[in-house]
Design an enzyme around this catalytic site. Structure first.
Site, PDB file in Angstrom:
ATOM      1  N   ASP A 253      -6.157   7.881   8.492  1.00  9.59           N
ATOM      2  CA  ASP A 253      -4.732   7.460   7.838  1.00  9.59           C
ATOM      3  C   ASP A 253      -5.275   8.290   6.511  1.00  9.59           C
ATOM      4  O   ASP A 253      -6.145   9.057   5.531  1.00  9.59           O
ATOM      5  CB  ASP A 253      -4.463   6.328   7.092  1.00  9.59           C
ATOM      6  CG  ASP A 253      -2.756   6.041   6.679  1.00  9.59           C
ATOM      7  OD1 ASP A 253      -2.309   6.759   6.794  1.00  9.59           O
ATOM      8  OD2 ASP A 253      -3.248   5.469   5.986  1.00  9.59           O
ATOM      9  N   SER A 254      -3.232   8.917   5.566  1.00 11.93           N
ATOM     10  CA  SER A 254      -4.016   9.170   4.268  1.00 11.93           C
ATOM     11  C   SER A 254      -4.110   8.513   3.361  1.00 11.93           C
ATOM     12  O   SER A 254      -4.361   8.843   2.263  1.00 11.93           O
ATOM     13  CB  SER A 254      -1.388   9.354   3.898  1.00 11.93           C
ATOM     14  OG  SER A 254      -1.501   8.504   4.115  1.00 11.93           O
TER      15      SER A 254
ATOM     16  N   CYS B 248      -1.523   6.317  11.194  1.00 14.85           N
ATOM     17  CA  CYS B 248      -0.889   7.043  10.626  1.00 14.85           C
ATOM     18  C   CYS B 248       0.903   6.774  10.798  1.00 14.85           C
ATOM     19  O   CYS B 248       0.329   8.244  11.936  1.00 14.85           O
ATOM     20  CB  CYS B 248      -1.381   8.478   9.808  1.00 14.85           C
ATOM     21  SG  CYS B 248      -0.556   8.970   8.535  1.00 14.85           S
TER      22      CYS B 248
ATOM     23  N   GLU C 214      -0.593   1.842  -2.942  1.00 11.54           N
ATOM     24  CA  GLU C 214      -2.308   2.714  -3.387  1.00 11.54           C
ATOM     25  C   GLU C 214      -2.371   2.346  -4.833  1.00 11.54           C
ATOM     26  O   GLU C 214      -3.792   2.473  -5.291  1.00 11.54           O
ATOM     27  CB  GLU C 214      -1.703   4.345  -2.978  1.00 11.54           C
ATOM     28  CG  GLU C 214      -1.636   4.888  -1.535  1.00 11.54           C
ATOM     29  CD  GLU C 214      -3.170   5.005  -1.169  1.00 11.54           C
ATOM     30  OE1 GLU C 214      -4.390   4.627  -1.421  1.00 11.54           O
ATOM     31  OE2 GLU C 214      -3.122   4.505   0.182  1.00 11.54           O
TER      32      GLU C 214
ATOM     33  N   CYS D 296       5.573   2.903   9.031  1.00 11.20           N
ATOM     34  CA  CYS D 296       4.402   3.579   8.202  1.00 11.20           C
ATOM     35  C   CYS D 296       3.347   2.427   7.885  1.00 11.20           C
ATOM     36  O   CYS D 296       3.457   0.970   6.622  1.00 11.20           O
ATOM     37  CB  CYS D 296       5.037   3.982   6.103  1.00 11.20           C
ATOM     38  SG  CYS D 296       3.135   4.124   5.502  1.00 11.20           S
TER      39      CYS D 296
ATOM     40  N   HIS E  54       0.965   1.495   6.032  1.00 14.25           N
ATOM     41  CA  HIS E  54       1.159   1.091   4.778  1.00 14.25           C
ATOM     42  C   HIS E  54       1.802  -0.193   4.649  1.00 14.25           C
ATOM     43  O   HIS E  54       1.663  -1.032   3.370  1.00 14.25           O
ATOM     44  CB  HIS E  54       1.328   1.911   3.434  1.00 14.25           C
ATOM     45  CG  HIS E  54       0.309   3.164   2.956  1.00 14.25           C
ATOM     46  ND1 HIS E  54      -0.312   4.413   4.287  1.00 14.25           N
ATOM     47  CD2 HIS E  54      -0.290   3.083   1.931  1.00 14.25           C
ATOM     48  CE1 HIS E  54      -0.629   4.864   3.161  1.00 14.25           C
ATOM     49  NE2 HIS E  54      -0.961   4.172   2.023  1.00 14.25           N
TER      50      HIS E  54
HETATM   51  N1  DGL Z   1       0.343   5.269   5.855  1.00 12.42           N
HETATM   52  C1  DGL Z   1       1.159   6.472   6.617  1.00 12.42           C
HETATM   53  C2  DGL Z   1       1.735   6.511   7.449  1.00 12.42           C
HETATM   54  O1  DGL Z   1       1.679   5.453   8.375  1.00 12.42           O
HETATM   55  C3  DGL Z   1       1.473   7.511   5.192  1.00 12.42           C
HETATM   56  C4  DGL Z   1       1.751   7.054   4.549  1.00 12.42           C
HETATM   57  C5  DGL Z   1       1.677   8.098   3.650  1.00 12.42           C
HETATM   58  O2  DGL Z   1       0.642   8.488   2.807  1.00 12.42           O
HETATM   59  O3  DGL Z   1       3.042   8.663   2.861  1.00 12.42           O
HETATM   60  O4  DGL Z   1       3.138   7.062   7.831  1.00 12.42           O
END
Ligand code: DGL
Length: 271
Positions: A10-11, A73, A152, A186, A188
């Site tokens: 993931d990011s 992600c 984050e 997402c 996150h």
């Molecule tokens: N967690 C990621 C997603 O599911 C990336 C979120 C991001 O870095 O903007 O989209």
């Protein structure tokens, strides 16, 4: 039987929501996690940049002998999944399809909300998949670009006035649409699921991208005879592309285990 590890990326912290589910659902599997914390957020990037980042993430993970990869992600899954699958000779699971299948099963009034990053909403991938699965389901979308930087930065607790104010701003219009199911598109966002749940209320079911992809992976491993020895306890290794300390602190909180000194730093630009 195959005891090789599974790569997950993931990011940043978001993919930990998939890691948590994977460890519950497939406790015998070894995981190698990469969070691209030096380049987070992904959600505001162009398709070209996302594909470049995703290819580097996959190349790093594939420096290990993996049996499968989970793209934990939403943003990479909505924009780059088919290219990564075509370029790699191992199974790669994304989050869009499993999440949409679940949402379509769960909704009673056929009104589904989707919150995700800008890139994911722009891609139209979730809506296209839902339309393919059930054309009578209406999808209402809202990009929530401030959620990822806030998560984050560790603003994930109930009572945190910043995250709660931002969440109300994004979610109240969504609530007025009368949806009964909300896709957290997402990975996150499940980190702030309690805050999202408080605003949406008990009548709205939350469907989390990371969790559904873990179930999808389990089905795939079984079908391809790639499950690890079920009598063993799997392990997880964590890699990030920026400071390990911040990642370890929030990851420990979320996974409810002490990850101090557990993460290692990678120079992702080398891949
Ligand atoms: N967690 C990621 C997603 O599911 C990336 C979120 C991001 O870095 O903007 O989209």
């Amino acid at each position: 039987m195959d005891n090789r590890p599974i790569g997950v990326f993931d990011s940043g912290l978001g993919g930990l929501t998939a890691v948590r589910s994977l460890r519950q659902i497939l406790p015998e599997e070894n995981l190698i996690y990469f969070g691209d914390t030096a380049r987070v957020p992904y959600g505001s990037r162009s398709r070209e940049t996302l594909l470049k980042y995703a290819r580097q993430d996959v190349r790093f993970l594939r420096s290990y002998d993996l049996k499968a990869i989970v793209i934990a992600c939403g943003t990479v899954s909505t924009t780059s999944l088919s290219t990564l699958q075509a370029e790699n000779d191992l199974p790669i699971v994304g989050v869009v399809e499993p999440t949409c299948s679940r949402a379509v099963k769960v909704t009673n009034n056929k009104k589904v909300g989707l919150i995700a990053t800008l890139a994911s909403v722009r891609s139209g991938a979730y809506e296209a998949k839902i339309a393919e699965l059930d054309k009578d389901v209406s999808v209402f979308t809202e990009a929530c670009p401030l959620f990822v930087p806030l998560v984050e930065s560790g603003r994930i607790r109930r009572g945190d006035v910043v995250i709660e104010t931002v969440a109300r701003e994004y979610l109240e219009p969504m609530k007025e649409r009368g949806i009964d199911t909300l896709i957290l598109g997402c990975t996150h966002y499940p980190l702030i699921a309690p805050i999202i749940g408080d605003i949406m209320g008990p009548d709205v079911t939350l469907v989390s991208a990371g969790e559904e992809s873990a179930f999808e992976l389990k089905r795939m491993l079984k079908a391809q005879d790639l499950r690890a020895d079920e009598n063993r306890q799997g392990d997880a290794d964590f890699y990030v592309s920026d400071r390990v300390e911040d990642f370890e602190r929030i990851a420990s909180l979320f996974l409810q285990e002490d990850l101090r000194h557990a993460a290692r730093r990678v120079d992702i630009e080398k891949y």
